[in-house]
Scaffold this active site. Structure first.
Site, short mmCIF file in Angstrom:
data_model
loop_
_atom_site.label_atom_id
_atom_site.label_comp_id
_atom_site.label_asym_id
_atom_site.label_seq_id
_atom_site.Cartn_x
_atom_site.Cartn_y
_atom_site.Cartn_z
N TYR A 142 0.49 -0.58 0.26
CA TYR A 142 0.53 -0.42 -0.18
C TYR A 142 1.25 1.54 0.12
O TYR A 142 0.33 2.56 -0.60
CB TYR A 142 -0.95 -0.14 1.17
N LYS A 190 -3.69 7.82 3.54
CA LYS A 190 -4.85 7.42 4.67
C LYS A 190 -4.88 8.56 5.59
O LYS A 190 -6.13 8.45 6.40
CB LYS A 190 -5.40 5.96 4.06
P1 NAP Z 1 -12.21 3.86 -8.43
O1 NAP Z 1 -13.66 3.12 -8.73
O2 NAP Z 1 -11.46 3.05 -9.30
O3 NAP Z 1 -13.09 5.17 -7.21
C1 NAP Z 1 -11.60 5.91 -7.68
C2 NAP Z 1 -12.12 7.09 -7.91
O4 NAP Z 1 -11.09 8.23 -7.41
C3 NAP Z 1 -11.90 7.27 -9.24
O5 NAP Z 1 -13.83 7.38 -9.78
C4 NAP Z 1 -11.41 8.12 -9.77
O6 NAP Z 1 -11.37 9.15 -10.95
C5 NAP Z 1 -11.59 8.50 -8.48
N1 NAP Z 1 -10.84 10.21 -8.92
C6 NAP Z 1 -8.87 9.83 -8.58
N2 NAP Z 1 -7.99 10.72 -8.65
C7 NAP Z 1 -9.27 11.88 -8.95
C8 NAP Z 1 -9.19 13.58 -8.99
N3 NAP Z 1 -7.84 14.01 -9.04
N4 NAP Z 1 -10.58 14.03 -9.13
C9 NAP Z 1 -11.58 13.46 -9.24
N5 NAP Z 1 -11.54 12.68 -9.04
C10 NAP Z 1 -10.51 11.75 -8.85
O7 NAP Z 1 -12.04 2.61 -7.11
P2 NAP Z 1 -13.12 2.10 -5.08
O8 NAP Z 1 -11.94 1.19 -4.79
O9 NAP Z 1 -14.47 2.73 -5.21
O10 NAP Z 1 -12.01 3.95 -4.72
C11 NAP Z 1 -12.56 4.89 -4.24
C12 NAP Z 1 -12.42 5.08 -2.64
O11 NAP Z 1 -11.71 4.22 -1.76
C13 NAP Z 1 -10.86 5.59 -3.17
O12 NAP Z 1 -10.62 6.48 -1.72
C14 NAP Z 1 -10.12 3.91 -1.90
O13 NAP Z 1 -8.65 4.18 -1.69
C15 NAP Z 1 -10.97 3.39 -1.14
N6 NAP Z 1 -10.87 1.95 -0.70
C16 NAP Z 1 -11.06 1.49 -1.35
C17 NAP Z 1 -11.18 0.05 -0.99
C18 NAP Z 1 -10.95 -0.72 -2.46
O14 NAP Z 1 -10.62 -2.28 -1.81
N7 NAP Z 1 -11.59 -1.24 -3.59
C19 NAP Z 1 -10.58 0.10 0.49
C20 NAP Z 1 -10.72 1.05 1.50
C21 NAP Z 1 -10.99 2.11 0.71
P3 NAP Z 1 -10.66 7.90 -12.85
O15 NAP Z 1 -10.82 7.17 -12.16
O16 NAP Z 1 -10.95 9.42 -13.89
O17 NAP Z 1 -8.74 8.81 -12.06
#
Ligand code: NAP
Length: 257
Positions: free
Chosen positions: A153, A160
């Site tokens: 990570y 985070k």
């Molecule tokens: P995801 O579908 O890839 O979502 C991440 C989002 O962040 C995407 O829509 C991405 O857009 C957006 N993003 C990144 N840089 C950006 C910017 N400069 N301006 C606007 N949007 C931006 O993945 P996800 O897993 O749902 O992630 C959502 C959140 O959950 C994140 O904070 C992640 O760390 C957290 N999370 C995820 C998990 C897991 O295992 N999946 C676990 C715990 C927490 P683009 O794709 O266009 O860059």
């Protein structure tokens, strides 16, 4: 019973596809009666164009890169309704930070990671708070890597940790305006963002075998908690990091054998 979000307007950042945590939250909040505004990065315009109209109460969807002041300004200048709920479901770190050692991270990559993944919560609130005239609820997404070392990570763990500190600081600062700020720390879920993390399938298997509930997490598990936190039922909860991880984070020594 589903949370009641009737009469509320939710501004949701971070839908990239129908696997996104933000998409599950948007669907859950729309079903709970909230009107939805989506903000997304432009490169997924074609996907969002198909997804957004399937929500029952969609008000608008528009591009907004949260690291670009001009896009933030343009996005918020088009919003004419008061906002009650903000969802920040955004994370980004350059690919190099997942490949090399933490010791090799450049100041540029460190800065890009923390500006997009941590500072962006504060930046969004700079624009959103004045529009939350009735108070409201702000929610971000974090991961255990902000509190404990999670292999592969790396700098995202640092981002985070900063994000979780932002949750407490913003909850303190915005509390007198009756704006609550919380985070959900979700267990691992296979999304586009997770694709950047090495050995993610191993992480999923390990999580399932160690978590007391012996289950992995779905985006809808996170979404139902998000709708609760956004609702008036959670009106005295602020500054908290709530784990939706089947209990994984409480385990010190896993069951052996
Ligand atoms: P995801 O579908 O890839 O979502 C991440 C989002 O962040 C995407 O829509 C991405 O857009 C957006 N993003 C990144 N840089 C950006 C910017 N400069 N301006 C606007 N949007 C931006 O993945 P996800 O897993 O749902 O992630 C959502 C959140 O959950 C994140 O904070 C992640 O760390 C957290 N999370 C995820 C998990 C897991 O295992 N999946 C676990 C715990 C927490 P683009 O794709 O266009 O860059």
């Amino acid at each position: 019973m589903m949370a009641d979000l009737n009469g509320k307007t939710a501004l949701i950042f971070g839908v990239a596809s129908d696997t996104s945590i933000a998409w599950a939250i948007a669907k859950e909040m729309a079903e709970a009666g909230a009107r939805i505004i989506l903000a997304y990065q432009f490169r997924y315009h074609s996907r969002i164009k198909d997804l957004a109209p399937t929500l029952p109460n969609i008000l608008s969807y528009d591009r907004c890169d949260v690291t670009k002041e001009d896009e933030m300004k343009a996005f918020f200048s088009k919003l004419s309704v008061p906002i009650d709920i903000v969802v920040h479901s955004i994370a980004f770190a350059p690919a190099a930070t997942f490949q090399g050692n933490l010791l090799d991270v450049t100041p540029e990559d460190f800065s890009a990671s923390l500006v997009a993944s941590s500072y962006s919560l504060s930046k969004i609130m700079q624009y959103a708070a004045p529009r939350m005239t009735r108070g409201g609820s702000v929610l971000t997404l974090t991961y255990l890597g902000g509190q404990k070392v999670c292999a592969n990570y790396r700098v995202m763990g640092v981002a985070k940790a900063a994000l979780e500190a932002y949750v407490r600081e913003l909850a303190f600062e915005l509390g007198p305006k009756n704006i609550r700020v919380n985070a959900i720390s979700a267990g691992p879920i296979k999304t586009l963002a997770a694709g950047g993390i090495k050995d993610f399938d191993y992480i999923l298997d390990y999580h399932k075998s160690v978590a007391p509930l012996r289950e992995n997490i779905s985006t809808s598990d996170v979404a139902s908690c998000a709708a609760f936190l956004a609702s008036d039922k959670a009106r005295r909860i602020t500054g908290q990091i709530l784990f939706v991880d089947a209990g994984y984070s409480i385990v010190g020594v896993p069951q052996l054998g």
